[in-house]
Design a protein around this motif. Structure first.
Motif, short mmCIF file in Angstrom:
data_model
loop_
_atom_site.label_atom_id
_atom_site.label_comp_id
_atom_site.label_asym_id
_atom_site.label_seq_id
_atom_site.Cartn_x
_atom_site.Cartn_y
_atom_site.Cartn_z
N THR A 153 19.38 74.42 31.62
CA THR A 153 19.38 73.06 32.14
C THR A 153 18.67 73.03 33.49
N TYR A 154 18.28 71.84 33.87
CA TYR A 154 17.50 71.65 35.09
C TYR A 154 18.27 70.76 36.05
N ILE A 155 18.33 71.17 37.32
CA ILE A 155 18.91 70.35 38.38
C ILE A 155 17.82 70.15 39.44
N PRO A 156 17.40 68.91 39.71
CA PRO A 156 16.25 68.66 40.59
C PRO A 156 16.59 68.74 42.08
N TRP A 157 17.01 69.93 42.55
CA TRP A 157 17.41 70.06 43.95
C TRP A 157 16.29 69.69 44.91
N GLU A 158 15.05 70.01 44.53
CA GLU A 158 13.92 69.73 45.42
C GLU A 158 13.82 68.23 45.72
N MET A 159 14.17 67.40 44.73
CA MET A 159 14.11 65.96 44.92
C MET A 159 15.40 65.41 45.54
N LEU A 160 16.48 66.15 45.37
CA LEU A 160 17.77 65.68 45.88
C LEU A 160 17.96 65.96 47.36
N ASP A 193 18.32 80.68 37.21
CA ASP A 193 16.88 80.93 37.34
C ASP A 193 16.37 82.05 36.45
N PHE A 194 16.90 82.14 35.24
CA PHE A 194 16.47 83.09 34.22
C PHE A 194 16.57 84.54 34.67
N THR A 195 17.59 84.81 35.48
CA THR A 195 18.02 86.16 35.78
C THR A 195 19.42 86.30 35.19
N PHE A 196 19.96 87.49 35.21
CA PHE A 196 21.31 87.68 34.71
C PHE A 196 22.31 87.76 35.87
N ASP A 197 21.98 87.02 36.93
CA ASP A 197 22.87 86.85 38.07
C ASP A 197 23.45 85.44 38.03
N PRO A 198 24.62 85.22 38.63
CA PRO A 198 25.17 83.87 38.68
C PRO A 198 24.21 82.93 39.41
N PRO A 199 24.25 81.65 39.10
CA PRO A 199 23.36 80.70 39.79
C PRO A 199 23.72 80.58 41.27
N GLU A 200 22.69 80.38 42.08
CA GLU A 200 22.89 80.08 43.49
C GLU A 200 23.19 78.59 43.64
N ASP A 241 21.49 76.46 45.04
CA ASP A 241 20.27 75.67 44.91
C ASP A 241 19.42 76.07 43.70
N SER A 242 20.02 76.73 42.72
CA SER A 242 19.28 77.12 41.52
C SER A 242 18.86 75.88 40.74
N GLU A 243 17.57 75.72 40.50
CA GLU A 243 17.10 74.59 39.71
C GLU A 243 17.30 74.83 38.22
#
Length: 257
Positions: free
Chosen positions: A142-149, A238-245, A247-249
């Motif tokens: 999924t996508y979260i538009p942090w850059e725009m927010l 962000d397509f890594t196997f780490d938890p999202p940050e 600000d992960s889009e």
């Protein structure tokens, strides 16, 4: 439900040339997950085969569904040109029935963000759950538009987004994009313009399209997935196997039946 968003016209024919996802490096992520749970794969919203064709090239049995017959025609042409095989089906990704089950279902390219209301979202998730084998996995980016927010105004006018290389006749495609964001309803409205220019830079044809995207925060997504029967859900950023940050889009959910 209204008809799903359908890629067509210049937007479909130029997708592989100008879409931002054409250079997106998410394939290794999907490939690793498929290797961990091998078997039949369903690519939901396969489009022109950005993910489906490499899977077929790697010898994986893959089926694709899309709501755009123009995108599916391009996908089939690419498969045929490379001597590859995959099952392709025209259908509504929010309510489909293939009378078969899969080991992995992928919804790449943030297609899930195109589902705007709860009925559409739950319809897609219910159909995915029914089409998964026991212990099968749904891979849902999924996508979260942090850059725009963060620190941006609520809207921006049309601006050149991308441009294709010139073909043998000197023609090229130019894509423009403007947007408006509704923070309360978590909706992003994209205004896209696609232009076909000749070798002199004169516009030969032009199309305007509007696309709405809805984003969900992780708590909401986990609630939706569990409501539709998924009990074991992992969340990555962000397509890594780490938890999202924070600000992960790209937030990816791997939900198992």
């Amino acid at each position: 439900m209204d008809k799903p968003y359908e890629y067509c016209g210049i937007e479909a024919s130029s997708y592989d040339l100008i879409d931002e996802l054409s250079d997106f490096d998410d394939y290794p992520f999907y490939r690793f997950l498929i290797e961990s749970n091998p078997g039949q794969v369903l690519d939901l919203g396969c489009g022109t085969g950005r993910i489906l064709c490499p899977l077929a090239r790697d010898g994986i049995s893959v089926t694709g569904i899309d709501s755009s017959h123009e995108m599916l025609e391009i996908c089939q042409e690419k498969l045929s040109r490379s001597g590859l095989e995959a099952k392709l089906s025209l259908g509504d990704m929010r309510k489909f029935d293939l009378s078969s089950q899969f080991d992995s279902i992928l919804i790449p390219g943030f297609t899930f963000n195109l589902f705007l209301d709860t009925h559409e979202i739950e319809g897609c998730l219910d159909a995915c759950f029914k089409h998964l084998k026991t212990s099968g996995q749904l891979v849902l980016p999924t996508y979260i538009p942090w850059e725009m927010l963060e620190g941006e105004p609520n809207q921006k006018p049309l601006k050149k987004r991308s441009e294709s290389s010139s073909d043998q006749n000197g023609s090229r495609i130019v894509a423009w994009q403007g947007w408006e964001i509704n923070r309360f309803d978590q909706l992003l409205q994209l205004r896209n313009r696609f232009q076909h220019l000749d070798f002199n830079g004169i516009v030969q044809s032009e199309e305007d399209r509007t696309m709405a995207l809805r984003w969900h925060l992780p708590y909401d997504m986990l609630t939706l997935l569990r409501k539709c029967g998924f009990g074991d859900v992992s969340v990555y950023g962000d397509f890594t196997f780490d938890p999202p940050e924070s600000d992960s889009e790209s937030v990816i959910y791997v939900a198992r039946r």
